[in-house]
Scaffold this motif. Sequence first.
Motif, short mmCIF file in Angstrom:
data_model
loop_
_atom_site.label_atom_id
_atom_site.label_comp_id
_atom_site.label_asym_id
_atom_site.label_seq_id
_atom_site.Cartn_x
_atom_site.Cartn_y
_atom_site.Cartn_z
N MET A 81 -64.69 20.76 -7.85
CA MET A 81 -65.71 20.60 -6.81
C MET A 81 -66.55 21.87 -6.78
O MET A 81 -66.21 22.85 -7.43
CB MET A 81 -65.05 20.34 -5.46
N PRO A 82 -67.66 21.84 -6.05
CA PRO A 82 -68.49 23.05 -5.99
C PRO A 82 -67.70 24.26 -5.51
O PRO A 82 -66.80 24.14 -4.67
CB PRO A 82 -69.58 22.67 -4.98
N ARG A 83 -68.06 25.41 -6.03
CA ARG A 83 -67.39 26.66 -5.65
C ARG A 83 -67.74 27.02 -4.22
O ARG A 83 -68.89 26.90 -3.80
CB ARG A 83 -67.82 27.79 -6.57
N ARG A 132 -66.23 29.30 2.72
CA ARG A 132 -67.11 28.24 3.24
C ARG A 132 -67.81 27.53 2.08
O ARG A 132 -68.03 28.11 1.02
CB ARG A 132 -68.18 28.82 4.17
N TRP A 133 -68.16 26.27 2.31
CA TRP A 133 -68.93 25.49 1.35
C TRP A 133 -70.28 25.16 1.95
O TRP A 133 -70.38 24.91 3.16
CB TRP A 133 -68.21 24.18 1.02
N ARG A 134 -71.32 25.17 1.12
CA ARG A 134 -72.65 24.76 1.58
C ARG A 134 -72.64 23.25 1.80
O ARG A 134 -72.31 22.49 0.89
CB ARG A 134 -73.71 25.11 0.55
N LEU A 175 -72.32 20.26 -1.07
CA LEU A 175 -71.18 19.35 -1.08
C LEU A 175 -71.65 17.89 -1.01
O LEU A 175 -71.17 17.04 -1.75
CB LEU A 175 -70.25 19.66 0.09
N LEU A 176 -72.62 17.61 -0.14
CA LEU A 176 -73.13 16.24 -0.02
C LEU A 176 -73.85 15.80 -1.28
O LEU A 176 -73.73 14.64 -1.69
CB LEU A 176 -74.04 16.12 1.20
#
Length: 82
Positions: free
Chosen positions: A45-47, A56-58, A62-63
Amino acid sequence: MANSFDATATQERSVGSELLDVEAVALTLAVSTRTVRRMADSGQMPRPLKVASLIRWRRAELLQWLADGAPNCRPANRRPGR
């Protein structure tokens, strides 16, 4: 592969933020927080971003990853275990 998630729960966890914590990501993906950590560690998945001592994830990233069918994010030339 269609992915569904509870947008309301995600928005409540992120408190309108553009950055999501591991619990908000887990709610979005309908998986455990441990699974989120494993997916991030393995490049599936995204870093995440590291903000001070927080992970935290942006939200937008993520979407978009979900909209793209959740492809593996590990670089093709990277060998496992390195």
